[in-house]
Design an enzyme around this catalytic site. Sequence first.
Site, PDB file in Angstrom:
ATOM      1  N   SER A   1     -90.285  90.545 -61.108  1.00 38.10           N
ATOM      2  CA  SER A   1     -89.931  89.231 -61.624  1.00 38.10           C
ATOM      3  C   SER A   1     -88.622  89.387 -62.389  1.00 38.10           C
ATOM      4  O   SER A   1     -87.674  90.007 -61.901  1.00 38.10           O
ATOM      5  CB  SER A   1     -91.053  88.672 -62.503  1.00 38.10           C
ATOM      6  OG  SER A   1     -90.736  87.397 -63.002  1.00 38.10           O
TER       7      SER A   1
ATOM      8  N   THR B   1     -77.189  96.437 -61.265  1.00 35.43           N
ATOM      9  CA  THR B   1     -77.583  96.645 -59.871  1.00 35.43           C
ATOM     10  C   THR B   1     -76.629  95.984 -58.886  1.00 35.43           C
ATOM     11  O   THR B   1     -76.798  96.134 -57.679  1.00 35.43           O
ATOM     12  CB  THR B   1     -78.979  96.050 -59.625  1.00 35.43           C
ATOM     13  OG1 THR B   1     -78.925  94.633 -59.896  1.00 35.43           O
ATOM     14  CG2 THR B   1     -80.024  96.699 -60.522  1.00 35.43           C
TER      15      THR B   1
ATOM     16  N   ASN C   1     -90.007  93.268 -53.939  1.00 39.04           N
ATOM     17  CA  ASN C   1     -88.711  93.415 -54.588  1.00 39.04           C
ATOM     18  C   ASN C   1     -87.679  92.434 -54.042  1.00 39.04           C
ATOM     19  O   ASN C   1     -86.784  92.004 -54.763  1.00 39.04           O
ATOM     20  CB  ASN C   1     -88.203  94.853 -54.400  1.00 39.04           C
ATOM     21  CG  ASN C   1     -86.752  95.008 -54.762  1.00 39.04           C
ATOM     22  OD1 ASN C   1     -86.384  94.986 -55.925  1.00 39.04           O
ATOM     23  ND2 ASN C   1     -85.897  95.173 -53.749  1.00 39.04           N
TER      24      ASN C   1
ATOM     25  N   LYS D   1     -89.629  82.145 -60.277  1.00 38.80           N
ATOM     26  CA  LYS D   1     -90.188  83.295 -60.982  1.00 38.80           C
ATOM     27  C   LYS D   1     -91.426  82.932 -61.797  1.00 38.80           C
ATOM     28  O   LYS D   1     -92.382  83.721 -61.864  1.00 38.80           O
ATOM     29  CB  LYS D   1     -89.113  83.928 -61.874  1.00 38.80           C
ATOM     30  CG  LYS D   1     -87.994  84.593 -61.092  1.00 38.80           C
ATOM     31  CD  LYS D   1     -88.520  85.683 -60.153  1.00 38.80           C
ATOM     32  CE  LYS D   1     -87.402  86.458 -59.487  1.00 38.80           C
ATOM     33  NZ  LYS D   1     -87.899  87.543 -58.613  1.00 38.80           N
TER      34      LYS D   1
ATOM     35  N   THR E   1     -88.381  97.605 -46.167  1.00 36.47           N
ATOM     36  CA  THR E   1     -87.844  96.570 -45.290  1.00 36.47           C
ATOM     37  C   THR E   1     -86.402  96.269 -45.672  1.00 36.47           C
ATOM     38  O   THR E   1     -86.001  96.419 -46.822  1.00 36.47           O
ATOM     39  CB  THR E   1     -88.671  95.270 -45.357  1.00 36.47           C
ATOM     40  OG1 THR E   1     -88.424  94.589 -46.608  1.00 36.47           O
ATOM     41  CG2 THR E   1     -90.158  95.559 -45.193  1.00 36.47           C
TER      42      THR E   1
ATOM     43  N   TYR F   1     -84.163  78.921 -60.156  1.00 31.98           N
ATOM     44  CA  TYR F   1     -84.484  80.354 -60.162  1.00 31.98           C
ATOM     45  C   TYR F   1     -85.701  80.609 -61.038  1.00 31.98           C
ATOM     46  O   TYR F   1     -86.632  81.326 -60.648  1.00 31.98           O
ATOM     47  CB  TYR F   1     -83.280  81.143 -60.669  1.00 31.98           C
ATOM     48  CG  TYR F   1     -83.495  82.632 -60.758  1.00 31.98           C
ATOM     49  CD1 TYR F   1     -83.827  83.373 -59.635  1.00 31.98           C
ATOM     50  CD2 TYR F   1     -83.346  83.305 -61.971  1.00 31.98           C
ATOM     51  CE1 TYR F   1     -84.007  84.753 -59.714  1.00 31.98           C
ATOM     52  CE2 TYR F   1     -83.521  84.675 -62.065  1.00 31.98           C
ATOM     53  CZ  TYR F   1     -83.851  85.397 -60.937  1.00 31.98           C
ATOM     54  OH  TYR F   1     -84.037  86.751 -61.023  1.00 31.98           O
TER      55      TYR F   1
ATOM     56  N   ASP G   1     -87.279  89.428 -42.673  1.00 36.18           N
ATOM     57  CA  ASP G   1     -86.919  88.274 -43.491  1.00 36.18           C
ATOM     58  C   ASP G   1     -88.233  87.761 -44.063  1.00 36.18           C
ATOM     59  O   ASP G   1     -89.092  87.276 -43.320  1.00 36.18           O
ATOM     60  CB  ASP G   1     -86.247  87.203 -42.624  1.00 36.18           C
ATOM     61  CG  ASP G   1     -85.899  85.937 -43.394  1.00 36.18           C
ATOM     62  OD1 ASP G   1     -86.350  85.788 -44.546  1.00 36.18           O
ATOM     63  OD2 ASP G   1     -85.202  85.075 -42.825  1.00 36.18           O
TER      64      ASP G   1
END
Length: 277
Positions: free
Chosen positions: A135, A184, A84, A153, A33, A149, A57
């Site tokens: 995670s 990344t 992800n 998680k 996606t 944040y 979304d």
Amino acid sequence: MPQRTWFITGISSGFGRTMAEQLLKAGDRVAGTVRKQGSVADLVASYGDQIWVASLDVTDTAAVRSVVDAAFTALGRIDVVMNNAGFGLFGAAEEVSDEQIEQIIATNLTGSIQVVRAALPHLRAQGGGRIVQLSTVGGQTAGAGASLYIASKWGVEGFAESLADEVAPFNIGVTIVEPGGARTGFRLRGLQLGTPLAAYDGTPAAGVRGLQNPAYQEPGDPERMAALMIASVNQEPAPRRLVLGHSAYLAIRAALTDRLADVEPQEAQAASADFPA
């Protein structure tokens, strides 16, 4: 290795993109996606029917169900469902906005839960599969300037940990992936900061204000991390946790050691709160 079919949210960048590239190159099929149509046009051009792409979304629960159903219908069987998609939100709790809080919980926590809920009937019907939940090292640690944040998680890890026991009778394994910092582009692309308040200047929470400095280089190699995530699905039983990066290992070990040190001295006091035997 047997060829597998993967469903991965968020394959346009980061770990999702890296994993999709490795899987496709190895001959696996990927249902991925994206937020923006055309963002993986190069992969579609290179791999054709080996890749199936849908816009999604993950905060739209109805759309999540529709896309997951469509992926299973189109591909017949999906062996691995990987959550992800997500983003980071940093700043002291009162520096972030209500809208930012709602968005990170809806994306990182609720979105992940709803993807799994949509996939479970299909996984049960086909006799099993694997769920991989991305995670972070922050899923087991905590730190100033990352409270929202971290909340998202810790929440998703609690869900995945409980889920693993729920779905084990159906031959469905669950793995939580806890990577440390990796190159990344997450800090520059997938990270939001709150509005700084002068009251927090010079405090530990202010340390996150420099996270988007492009000069900083994370120690983690995303290619190696992605390869280890992929390899984890060959392990039986499914590893409950997959820690990636030496700094992540050290931080998680220290956090768990400190947590146990807080709890162990309380055994007698905890027992004193029960009715007498």
